[in-house]
Design an enzyme around this catalytic site. Structure first.
Site, PDB file in Angstrom:
ATOM      1  CG  HIS A  50      14.943   0.433   6.012  1.00 42.54           C
ATOM      2  ND1 HIS A  50      14.434   1.575   5.442  1.00 42.54           N
ATOM      3  CD2 HIS A  50      15.154  -0.436   4.995  1.00 42.54           C
ATOM      4  CE1 HIS A  50      14.340   1.405   4.131  1.00 42.54           C
ATOM      5  NE2 HIS A  50      14.774   0.196   3.834  1.00 42.54           N
ATOM      6  CG  HIS A  97      -6.491  14.880  10.742  1.00 42.47           C
ATOM      7  ND1 HIS A  97      -7.037  14.759  11.989  1.00 42.47           N
ATOM      8  CD2 HIS A  97      -5.219  15.306  10.935  1.00 42.47           C
ATOM      9  CE1 HIS A  97      -6.143  15.080  12.900  1.00 42.47           C
ATOM     10  NE2 HIS A  97      -5.022  15.416  12.281  1.00 42.47           N
TER      11      HIS A  97
END
Length: 132
Positions: A99, A20
């Site tokens: 980015h 998870h």
């Protein structure tokens, strides 16, 4: 040997071992892979395999609760915008970062899956969820 679904043995092992909140990056051919991060390089030729082919194969196997994209997709990659909208409509949590920040986040990934995709900003970070 598997009959169907994702056939790439190394990629199957990575997905099966994820927990998870672990992250997996599906990347275009140009995204730099940070030192120390496992690279599963699927690129054969420019465009082969495509980002979307690899994404769909991984997405059917991995429980995903959230995803991260570069905000630059809005200016340069309408297909990634459409994918982000689809995943948001499916109930996944969406994050967009620059980015440069995206590349930094890749350093925390379990692996980067490199495709042959040549479209700009065809990269996504998938955040593993749980099946229960």
């Amino acid at each position: 040997m598997r009959r169907q679904g994702l056939l790439h043995a190394e990629l199957n092992r990575v997905i099966a071992a994820m927990g998870h909140t672990d992250t997996l990056v599906i990347a275009d051919v140009g995204l730099p892979v940070p030192p120390g991060v496992r690279c599963i390089d699927l690129a054969v030729l420019p465009g082969v395999p495509s980002f979307m082919d690899v994404f769909e194969a991984v997405y059917t196997e991995l429980a995903v609760e959230a995803f991260t994209l570069a905000a630059e997709i809005h200016e340069r990659n309408p297909a990634m915008v459409a994918l982000a909208d689809r995943l948001s409509q499916e109930g996944l949590e969406r994050s967009e970062v620059s980015h440069e920040d995206f590349k930094r986040l890749c350093s925390r990934a379990v692996a980067v899956v490199r495709t042959g995709e040549t479209a700009p900003y065809a990269n996504i970070i998938l955040h593993a969820g749980v099946t229960f």
